[in-house]
Write an enzyme that holds these catalytic residues in place. Structure first.
Site, PDB file in Angstrom:
ATOM      1  N   ASN A  80       1.673   6.918  -6.745  1.00 63.37           N
ATOM      2  CA  ASN A  80       0.596   7.837  -7.126  1.00 63.37           C
ATOM      3  C   ASN A  80       0.878   9.262  -6.660  1.00 63.37           C
ATOM      4  O   ASN A  80       0.503  10.227  -7.339  1.00 63.37           O
ATOM      5  CB  ASN A  80      -0.757   7.332  -6.621  1.00 63.37           C
ATOM      6  CG  ASN A  80      -1.337   6.276  -7.554  1.00 63.37           C
ATOM      7  OD1 ASN A  80      -0.771   6.009  -8.622  1.00 63.37           O
ATOM      8  ND2 ASN A  80      -2.439   5.667  -7.179  1.00 63.37           N
TER       9      ASN A  80
ATOM     10  N   ASN B  93      -6.521   7.721  -5.968  1.00 61.67           N
ATOM     11  CA  ASN B  93      -6.376   7.106  -4.647  1.00 61.67           C
ATOM     12  C   ASN B  93      -4.918   6.916  -4.239  1.00 61.67           C
ATOM     13  O   ASN B  93      -4.067   6.853  -5.118  1.00 61.67           O
ATOM     14  CB  ASN B  93      -7.075   5.744  -4.652  1.00 61.67           C
ATOM     15  CG  ASN B  93      -8.544   5.890  -4.298  1.00 61.67           C
ATOM     16  OD1 ASN B  93      -8.886   6.619  -3.375  1.00 61.67           O
ATOM     17  ND2 ASN B  93      -9.394   5.213  -5.035  1.00 61.67           N
TER      18      ASN B  93
ATOM     19  N   ARG C  16       0.837  -1.195   0.000  1.00 66.19           N
ATOM     20  CA  ARG C  16       0.000   0.000   0.000  1.00 66.19           C
ATOM     21  C   ARG C  16       0.881   1.257   0.000  1.00 66.19           C
ATOM     22  O   ARG C  16       0.579   2.237  -0.667  1.00 66.19           O
ATOM     23  CB  ARG C  16      -0.867  -0.027   1.264  1.00 66.19           C
ATOM     24  CG  ARG C  16      -2.238   0.549   1.063  1.00 66.19           C
ATOM     25  CD  ARG C  16      -3.069   0.306   2.303  1.00 66.19           C
ATOM     26  NE  ARG C  16      -3.992  -0.796   2.118  1.00 66.19           N
ATOM     27  CZ  ARG C  16      -5.239  -0.652   1.689  1.00 66.19           C
ATOM     28  NH1 ARG C  16      -5.704   0.532   1.407  1.00 66.19           N
ATOM     29  NH2 ARG C  16      -6.031  -1.679   1.536  1.00 66.19           N
TER      30      ARG C  16
ATOM     31  N   HIS D 285     -11.526   7.795   2.842  1.00 66.22           N
ATOM     32  CA  HIS D 285     -12.038   6.879   1.826  1.00 66.22           C
ATOM     33  C   HIS D 285     -11.306   5.554   2.002  1.00 66.22           C
ATOM     34  O   HIS D 285     -10.188   5.398   1.565  1.00 66.22           O
ATOM     35  CB  HIS D 285     -11.751   7.473   0.448  1.00 66.22           C
ATOM     36  CG  HIS D 285     -12.402   6.714  -0.666  1.00 66.22           C
ATOM     37  ND1 HIS D 285     -13.690   6.261  -0.617  1.00 66.22           N
ATOM     38  CD2 HIS D 285     -11.922   6.350  -1.876  1.00 66.22           C
ATOM     39  CE1 HIS D 285     -13.977   5.655  -1.758  1.00 66.22           C
ATOM     40  NE2 HIS D 285     -12.929   5.692  -2.530  1.00 66.22           N
TER      41      HIS D 285
HETATM   42  N1  APR Z   1      -0.452  12.281 -16.152  1.00 69.85           N
HETATM   43  C1  APR Z   1      -1.641  11.995 -16.737  1.00 69.85           C
HETATM   44  N2  APR Z   1      -2.192  10.788 -16.730  1.00 69.85           N
HETATM   45  C2  APR Z   1      -1.518   9.804 -16.118  1.00 69.85           C
HETATM   46  C3  APR Z   1      -0.282  10.003 -15.486  1.00 69.85           C
HETATM   47  C4  APR Z   1       0.253  11.320 -15.524  1.00 69.85           C
HETATM   48  N3  APR Z   1       1.412  11.626 -14.943  1.00 69.85           N
HETATM   49  N4  APR Z   1       0.122   8.825 -14.976  1.00 69.85           N
HETATM   50  C5  APR Z   1      -0.823   7.908 -15.251  1.00 69.85           C
HETATM   51  N5  APR Z   1      -1.820   8.490 -15.948  1.00 69.85           N
HETATM   52  C6  APR Z   1      -3.028   7.900 -16.505  1.00 69.85           C
HETATM   53  C7  APR Z   1      -2.813   6.507 -17.056  1.00 69.85           C
HETATM   54  O1  APR Z   1      -2.145   6.553 -18.309  1.00 69.85           O
HETATM   55  C8  APR Z   1      -4.245   5.988 -17.171  1.00 69.85           C
HETATM   56  O2  APR Z   1      -4.802   6.247 -18.443  1.00 69.85           O
HETATM   57  O3  APR Z   1      -4.033   7.708 -15.534  1.00 69.85           O
HETATM   58  C9  APR Z   1      -4.994   6.800 -16.094  1.00 69.85           C
HETATM   59  C10 APR Z   1      -5.586   5.936 -15.004  1.00 69.85           C
HETATM   60  O4  APR Z   1      -6.590   5.178 -15.571  1.00 69.85           O
HETATM   61  P1  APR Z   1      -6.968   3.696 -15.104  1.00 69.85           P
HETATM   62  O5  APR Z   1      -5.740   2.899 -14.939  1.00 69.85           O
HETATM   63  O6  APR Z   1      -8.046   3.206 -16.023  1.00 69.85           O
HETATM   64  O7  APR Z   1      -7.555   3.904 -13.633  1.00 69.85           O
HETATM   65  P2  APR Z   1      -9.040   4.350 -13.247  1.00 69.85           P
HETATM   66  O8  APR Z   1      -9.878   3.144 -13.009  1.00 69.85           O
HETATM   67  O9  APR Z   1      -9.505   5.386 -14.187  1.00 69.85           O
HETATM   68  O10 APR Z   1      -8.758   5.002 -11.810  1.00 69.85           O
HETATM   69  C11 APR Z   1      -8.050   6.218 -11.697  1.00 69.85           C
HETATM   70  O11 APR Z   1      -9.173   6.944  -9.734  1.00 69.85           O
HETATM   71  O12 APR Z   1     -10.794   5.886  -8.491  1.00 69.85           O
HETATM   72  C12 APR Z   1      -9.440   6.186  -8.587  1.00 69.85           C
HETATM   73  O13 APR Z   1      -8.328   4.338  -7.480  1.00 69.85           O
HETATM   74  C13 APR Z   1      -8.576   4.951  -8.726  1.00 69.85           C
HETATM   75  O14 APR Z   1      -6.483   6.081  -8.395  1.00 69.85           O
HETATM   76  C14 APR Z   1      -7.349   5.505  -9.362  1.00 69.85           C
HETATM   77  C15 APR Z   1      -7.910   6.610 -10.256  1.00 69.85           C
END
Ligand code: APR
Length: 309
Positions: free
Chosen positions: A96, A121, A89, A176
């Site tokens: 993140n 998150n 975690r 959360h």
């Molecule tokens: N800048 C912009 N986008 C980024 C960066 C960055 N530096 N790093 C990662 N990303 C993008 C990824 O490329 C991906 O497209 O963030 C997106 C995350 O999308 P998913 O993996 O589909 O995750 P998602 O289910 O959308 O959740 C996003 O929200 O609810 C919370 O816990 C969840 O932290 C997570 C976030």
């Protein structure tokens, strides 16, 4: 209608949020920003091509840089990675936090007046990172968690009682995570205390299911986490801001002594309007609820300790 709203992170939550924002025509332009080349552009174009059918005039555009997002009045942050097998975690928090730091620096530069709604998150800690790095006041950095947790709780209650979801009023406070605090004492069905309609055993089960709401979805999806309800929740907050509705919603906000807590983000009842966070409402809590809120806030502080700013 605003001029521009940006959504950072074009993954499941971000892309679905962009679509909902466009369909509600909350801004003239919705900008989807992501680091993956082509993905924000492709998803944005696909959404824009649905406009003639869904009948919205909001332009949805995608980008890998923040130029097109410049001057956004609201920015929704969904960038991040999901926890991978073998990752602790704390590792996730640090990864993140680094992503949210980079995003926050760009927001500070390109959207210095924006109200930021954070979804990434662990939520309460990512809100703190965003506020710290942007230097924005707490009125302009708000986290989405309580609206989602409350929606899950309301959905389960409506199902158990076989009544409309619209008639369930409730609030889930706290951080959360597993330590969230559903306020059973304030839960009503069109004003009728829920304890008059459901016995304690059933209510306890619903509270427990609410606490595990995120994990229940991950259990089904296996490789991803929830996004329909999370995107709906963040858009409800954005709508309250855009339309200056002064809605009272459970939001993660930076506490400065409210509820006897300070120095962390935690979910409490908040008034949202065009200025962002316009008021924190301090309501009476039972001794048990107060203790649970305290425990929840301490859990947030512990996670904050894993991040160096
Ligand atoms: N800048 C912009 N986008 C980024 C960066 C960055 N530096 N790093 C990662 N990303 C993008 C990824 O490329 C991906 O497209 O963030 C997106 C995350 O999308 P998913 O993996 O589909 O995750 P998602 O289910 O959308 O959740 C996003 O929200 O609810 C919370 O816990 C969840 O932290 C997570 C976030």
């Amino acid at each position: 209608m605003l001029n521009k709203i940006s959504v950072v992170g074009a993954g499941n939550v971000g892309a679905t949020a962009a679509q909902r924002l466009a369909e509600k025509q909350l801004a003239r332009t919705v900008v989807l920003v992501d680091v993956i080349e082509g993905v924000p552009q492709g998803k944005a174009l696909d959404q824009w091509e649905s406009a003639p059918i869904e009948r919205f005039d909001t332009r949805v555009v995608g980008a890998n840089d923040y130029g097109p997002a410049a001057g956004s009045e609201i920015v929704v942050v969904t960038a991040g990675i999901a926890r991978k097998p073998g990752m602790s975690r704390d590792d996730l928090v640090r990864t993140n936090a680094d992503i949210v730091k980079q995003v926050s620096l760009q927001i500070k530069q390109f959207c210095p007046q924006a109200i930021v709604v954070v979804v990434s998150n662990p939520l309460d800690v990512m809100c703190w990172v965003t506020m710290h790095v942007t230097g924005f006041p707490r009125e302009r950095v708000i986290g989405m968690a309580g609206v989602l947790d409350t929606a899950r709780y309301r959905a389960f209650l409506a199902e158990a009682l076989d009544v409309s979801v619209e008639d369930i009023q409730a609030m889930v406070l706290g951080g959360h995570g597993d330590t969230m605090v559903p306020l059973v004492s304030y839960t009503t069905v069109s004003g009728i205390p829920v304890s008059q309609l459901l016995d304690k055993a059933k209510l306890d089960k619903i509270v427990e299911r609410t606490r595990n709401g995120g994990a229940e979805i991950v259990g089904y999806l296996k490789t991803g986490s929830a996004y329909y309800a999370p995107s709906a929740a963040v858009v409800q907050m954005v709508e309250a801001i855009v339309r200056d509705k002064k809605r009272i919603l459970p939001c993660a906000v930076w506490l400065q002594g409210e509820y006897g807590l300070s120095g962390m983000y935690c979910g409490v009842p908040a008034k949202l309007g065009r200025k962002g966070l316009e008021q924190i409402l301090e309501v009476e809590l039972t001794a048990q609820e107060r203790a649970a809120l305290q425990t929840s806030a301490e859990a947030v502080k512990q996670t904050m300790a894993a991040v160096k700013l």
